[in-house]
Design an enzyme around this catalytic site. Structure first.
Site, PDB file in Angstrom:
ATOM      1  CB  CYS A  20     -29.914   9.971 -50.879  1.00  0.00           C
ATOM      2  SG  CYS A  20     -28.506   9.978 -50.126  1.00  0.00           S
ATOM      3  CE  LYS A  44     -27.907  11.046 -57.796  1.00  0.00           C
ATOM      4  NZ  LYS A  44     -26.955   9.634 -58.293  1.00  0.00           N
ATOM      5  CB  CYS A  56     -19.745   8.360 -52.055  1.00  0.00           C
ATOM      6  SG  CYS A  56     -17.956   7.615 -51.588  1.00  0.00           S
ATOM      7  CB  CYS A  88     -19.762   8.860 -47.968  1.00  0.00           C
ATOM      8  SG  CYS A  88     -17.304   9.085 -48.374  1.00  0.00           S
ATOM      9  CB  CYS A 100     -26.109  12.405 -52.414  1.00  0.00           C
ATOM     10  SG  CYS A 100     -26.970  11.011 -53.259  1.00  0.00           S
ATOM     11  CG  HIS A 131     -14.055   6.849 -51.107  1.00  0.00           C
ATOM     12  ND1 HIS A 131     -14.839   7.307 -50.615  1.00  0.00           N
ATOM     13  CD2 HIS A 131     -13.249   5.756 -50.485  1.00  0.00           C
ATOM     14  CE1 HIS A 131     -14.762   7.120 -49.312  1.00  0.00           C
ATOM     15  NE2 HIS A 131     -13.763   6.124 -49.058  1.00  0.00           N
ATOM     16  CB  CYS A 132      -8.595   9.257 -52.059  1.00  0.00           C
ATOM     17  SG  CYS A 132      -7.288   8.956 -52.525  1.00  0.00           S
TER      18      CYS A 132
END
Length: 427
Positions: free
Chosen positions: A134, A138, A145, A148, A151, A158-159
């Site tokens: 990215c 941070k 992730c 996804c 960041c 992550h579910c």
């Protein structure tokens, strides 16, 4: 290449992968829909004869079901918290960073880029955390992730069951979803237990209580087993996340302690106490704690978080200020009641006694007499046998006697010494 450009050039097969990710969510939604039919129609409407029992079961069921589905919906469809653009490193600094010849040079560049940003977390080598995908600095508790592709602020994990990152924006919804899912399963299992037992005793077929025959028994049988199975699995998961909330940790931080600029790695670096930790997730308004409404006001904007060191320092400052205020109050109270240092002129009843100026005592020889004990019941009278007037003053709790005004022409040296000895006896 930025994330936006990377998404534009995504091939069609990746779109199919995105659709596949929704399969767990569709499965959960299908189970909820089937359980609703099995409980409301097959159990409450067809199996239960008592009207009062039907109404009571349906009211409580729908309250729990609405909260459960509302929490699940918000967990799935709340956008993840992304890092603002002002945390992005300029292209010129990116080129310098990639051309750096040593780690120390990279650390200096990152420290310069993060000079105005509130970051306390560091990498293993003590450098500012940087995402090369990215291309941003941070923030604390932020992680990239891979599912996804960005960041995420305060990323927990992550579910796949919600097809979303559990993070700063939806962590409260996720915890409520687990809690209401557990309550939903327990409620369904307990209220259907009696009819499940009657099914095993074959009372349904004998009494003809179910118009749908075997299918009705099938729905009630699986409703009990499915709700009990999910309840057992949710107990441990919900209990673990309650533990994380009270410790102010994420799942990632529980497995790998965050590293701080001062103090190094510390799993309890963000622990502010159980109640303060709870408020960071559920907010300051107790009326919204158990509703799936965003109320994480104690968490700020998700970019910076109070640490244990800051919390303890602030607590020590408050204690120090309280102690200083208490000492000032005690000192004021003491001086207001202890005026005995300035009461000698009142206790000397002789009409010739008077105060002399402090300036006169600086140029004339004086004799200091310690302060007279004012707690005696009898007052002492200070006088000299020469008959001369003595000027006295109470300075710093001592009696100042001016020796220049003694009339030496009318008294001998022996008399003066005797009178001075009498004055010392008063101490």
């Amino acid at each position: 290449m930025s994330n936006y450009e990377r998404k534009k050039t995504t091939p069609c097969c990746v779109g199919c992968m995105q659709a596949i990710k929704w399969i767990p969510v569709i499965f959960i939604a299908s189970v909820i829909a089937w359980s609703y039919y099995a409980y409301v129609v097959e159990l409450c409407v067809l199996a239960i004869e008592s009207t009062f029992e039907k109404i009571a079961f349906l009211i409580f069921y729908h309250v729990i079901c609405v909260l459960f589905f509302w929490s699940y919906w918000n967990t799935v469809f709340t956008p993840v918290g992304t890092v603002p653009s002002n945390w992005r490193i300029p292209e010129s600094e990116i080129e310098r960073l990639f051309r750096a010849e040593s780690q120390e040079q990279q650390k200096r560049i990152l420290e310069y880029c993060a000079r105005d940003l509130p970051v306390t977390n560091r990498t293993l080598n003590g450098s500012v955390r940087f995402c090369d995908k990215c291309r941003i600095i941070k923030p604390d508790r932020c992680h990239h992730c891979s599912v996804c592709g960005t960041c995420v602020l305060k990323m927990d994990h992550h579910c796949p069951w919600v097809n979303n990152c559990v993070c700063f924006n939806n962590y409260k919804f996720f915890v409520l979803f687990l809690g209401y899912a557990l309550l939903y399963c327990l409620y369904v299992a307990l209220t259907s237990l009696e009819y499940f037992i009657r099914f095993w005793r074959s009372e349904f077929l004998e009494q003809g209580e179910l118009t749908s025959g075997g299918m009705g028994r099938f729905h009630i049988l699986f409703l009990f087993f499915v709700s009990l199975m999910f309840a057992i699995s949710l107990v441990s998961l919900f209990g673990y996340h309650i533990y994380l909330v009270l410790k102010n940790r994420t799942t990632l931080e529980a497995f790998r302690a965050p590293i701080f600029r001062v103090g190094g790695a510390d799993k309890n670096g963000f622990n502010l106490g159980k109640f303060a930790n709870f408020q960071e997730v559920f907010g300051d308004n107790w009326k919204l704690w158990f509703l799936p409404i965003y109320s994480s006001t104690g968490n700020g904007d998700g970019l910076q978080y109070p640490t244990t060191t800051m919390h303890h320092h602030h607590h020590q400052q408050q204690q120090q200020q309280h102690q200083e205020h208490q000492l000032q109050s005690n000192a004021t109270s003491y001086h207001s009641m202890d005026d005995s240092r300035n009461r000698l002129d009142v206790q000397l009843p002789h009409p010739t006694d008077k105060l002399i100026s402090y300036e006169n005592t600086m140029h004339t020889p004086t004799v200091e007499v310690p302060n007279i004990n004012h707690h005696h019941h009898q007052q002492q009278d200070v006088s000299l046998s020469t008959g001369a007037n003595i000027d006295s003053a109470a300075i710093n709790g001592n009696v100042i006697v001016n020796m220049d005004i003694l009339d030496t022409t009318k008294s001998s040296t022996v008399e003066t010494k005797a009178n001075l000895a009498d004055i010392h006896k008063l101490a």
